[in-house]
Design an enzyme around this catalytic site. Structure first.
Site, PDB file in Angstrom:
ATOM      1  CE  LYS A  14      -1.967  -0.251   3.821  1.00 29.42           C
ATOM      2  NZ  LYS A  14      -1.622  -1.473   4.632  1.00 29.42           N
ATOM      3  NE  ARG A  89      -4.446  -0.660   9.954  1.00 25.28           N
ATOM      4  CZ  ARG A  89      -3.484  -0.299   9.327  1.00 25.28           C
ATOM      5  NH1 ARG A  89      -3.351   1.015   8.831  1.00 25.28           N
ATOM      6  NH2 ARG A  89      -2.259  -1.059   9.183  1.00 25.28           N
ATOM      7  NE  ARG A 128       7.351  -3.296   6.512  1.00 26.80           N
ATOM      8  CZ  ARG A 128       6.118  -3.084   6.386  1.00 26.80           C
ATOM      9  NH1 ARG A 128       5.625  -2.581   5.512  1.00 26.80           N
ATOM     10  NH2 ARG A 128       5.594  -3.211   7.797  1.00 26.80           N
ATOM     11  NE  ARG A 134       6.804  -0.710  10.178  1.00 28.39           N
ATOM     12  CZ  ARG A 134       5.631  -0.681   9.359  1.00 28.39           C
ATOM     13  NH1 ARG A 134       5.650  -0.129   8.374  1.00 28.39           N
ATOM     14  NH2 ARG A 134       4.235  -1.342  10.051  1.00 28.39           N
ATOM     15  NE  ARG A 145       1.727  -4.866  11.226  1.00 26.65           N
ATOM     16  CZ  ARG A 145       2.719  -4.934  10.802  1.00 26.65           C
ATOM     17  NH1 ARG A 145       3.902  -5.534  11.097  1.00 26.65           N
ATOM     18  NH2 ARG A 145       3.041  -4.367   9.492  1.00 26.65           N
TER      19      ARG A 145
HETATM   20  P1  ADP Z   1       0.817  -2.075   7.979  1.00 29.73           P
HETATM   21  O1  ADP Z   1      -0.345  -1.724   6.938  1.00 29.73           O
HETATM   22  O2  ADP Z   1       1.852  -2.718   7.349  1.00 29.73           O
HETATM   23  O3  ADP Z   1       0.427  -2.708   9.163  1.00 29.73           O
HETATM   24  P2  ADP Z   1       0.868   0.862   8.670  1.00 29.73           P
HETATM   25  O4  ADP Z   1       1.938   1.569   8.604  1.00 29.73           O
HETATM   26  O5  ADP Z   1      -0.347   1.264   7.828  1.00 29.73           O
HETATM   27  O6  ADP Z   1       1.383  -0.570   8.344  1.00 29.73           O
HETATM   28  O7  ADP Z   1       0.314   0.887  10.147  1.00 29.73           O
HETATM   29  C1  ADP Z   1       1.208   0.521  11.406  1.00 29.73           C
HETATM   30  C2  ADP Z   1       0.575   0.528  12.615  1.00 29.73           C
HETATM   31  O8  ADP Z   1       0.141   1.720  12.748  1.00 29.73           O
HETATM   32  C3  ADP Z   1      -0.745  -0.395  12.862  1.00 29.73           C
HETATM   33  O9  ADP Z   1      -0.373  -1.756  13.052  1.00 29.73           O
HETATM   34  C4  ADP Z   1      -1.509   0.195  13.938  1.00 29.73           C
HETATM   35  O10 ADP Z   1      -1.068   0.034  14.948  1.00 29.73           O
HETATM   36  C5  ADP Z   1      -1.364   1.815  13.362  1.00 29.73           C
HETATM   37  N1  ADP Z   1      -2.287   2.403  12.423  1.00 29.73           N
HETATM   38  C6  ADP Z   1      -2.006   2.807  11.258  1.00 29.73           C
HETATM   39  N2  ADP Z   1      -3.340   3.157  10.693  1.00 29.73           N
HETATM   40  C7  ADP Z   1      -4.329   2.941  11.543  1.00 29.73           C
HETATM   41  C8  ADP Z   1      -5.579   3.218  11.828  1.00 29.73           C
HETATM   42  N3  ADP Z   1      -6.242   3.551  10.861  1.00 29.73           N
HETATM   43  N4  ADP Z   1      -6.037   2.891  12.825  1.00 29.73           N
HETATM   44  C9  ADP Z   1      -5.510   2.280  14.204  1.00 29.73           C
HETATM   45  N5  ADP Z   1      -4.303   2.061  13.955  1.00 29.73           N
HETATM   46  C10 ADP Z   1      -3.473   2.377  13.116  1.00 29.73           C
END
Ligand code: ADP
Length: 191
Positions: A14, A89, A128, A134, A145
């Site tokens: 994404k 989400r 990654r 990370r 996740r």
């Molecule tokens: P990925 O899609 O690989 O999980 P992201 O960078 O999109 O990576 O998100 C990393 C973390 O940030 C998530 O696991 C969550 O803890 C937090 N996060 C990101 N976006 C949201 C959201 N819309 N609502 C709640 N937590 C979020």
């Protein structure tokens, strides 16, 4: 002008694709994950709060996430179009986003779903982890996740499909191949 979302499981690419699409379309990319990580890095109160959840692979609570997105969508650069990456989400976030957009007097044009199978996702995320280090890219947290995505986020796709906004693109393949697929699919929607 385009206002869109990109939805896909962790590791589906994404973020990578969001950067390429927004550059091509001349719109702003808004990644909630990136905003959180930026705040964590700078030790802001938002970052301190968010870190507790992110490191465990949990969602940051809706109340925190929603107000952060509301602030961001209120900024001027967004008026020319945006791509939300990693938001919404949860069902609550969908409702909150609907309310924000209605207050702004605007609505979504398209919702892009990026697909990939679980085995490929785990492989990419572990790869990654070696490069970026990370804290949320360990095998246990990755599985958590992916489970949360399946339970909370995947069902949102139906909502947008019912609204006639959904475009699905296969996320497997070379990065530039996937970008080309996405841009072609978006082009087809416009017509
Ligand atoms: P990925 O899609 O690989 O999980 P992201 O960078 O999109 O990576 O998100 C990393 C973390 O940030 C998530 O696991 C969550 O803890 C937090 N996060 C990101 N976006 C949201 C959201 N819309 N609502 C709640 N937590 C979020």
């Amino acid at each position: 002008m385009t206002r869109m979302l990109i939805i896909g499981p962790p590791g589906s690419g994404k973020g990578t694709q969001a950067a390429r699409i927004t550059e091509s379309l001349g719109i702003v990319a808004i990644s909630t994950g990136d905003i959180f990580r930026h705040n964590v890095k700078n030790g802001t109160p938002l970052g301190v709060e968010a870190k507790k959840y992110i490191d465990n692979g949990d969602f940051v609570p809706d109340s925190v996430t929603n107000s952060m997105v509301e602030d961001r969508l209120g900024q001027e650069d967004v008026a020319h179009g945006f791509l939300l990456d990693g938001y919404p989400r949860t069902r609550g976030q969908v409702d909150a986003l609907d309310a924000m957009l209605s207050t702004l007097g605007t609505e979504l044009d398209v919702v892009l779903q990026l697909t990939a199978d679980d085995a490929e996702l785990v492989k990419r995320l572990l790869g990654r982890a070696e490069i970026e280090g990370r804290a949320d890219d360990t095998e246990d947290v990755i599985k958590h996740r992916l489970g949360l995505y399946a339970k909370e986020t995947q069902p949102l796709v139906d909502i947008y499909q019912k609204r006639g906004l959904l475009v699905q693109v296969d996320g497997l393949g070379e990065i530039s191949e996937v970008t080309a697929r996405i841009l072609a699919a978006l082009d087809a929607v416009k017509k």
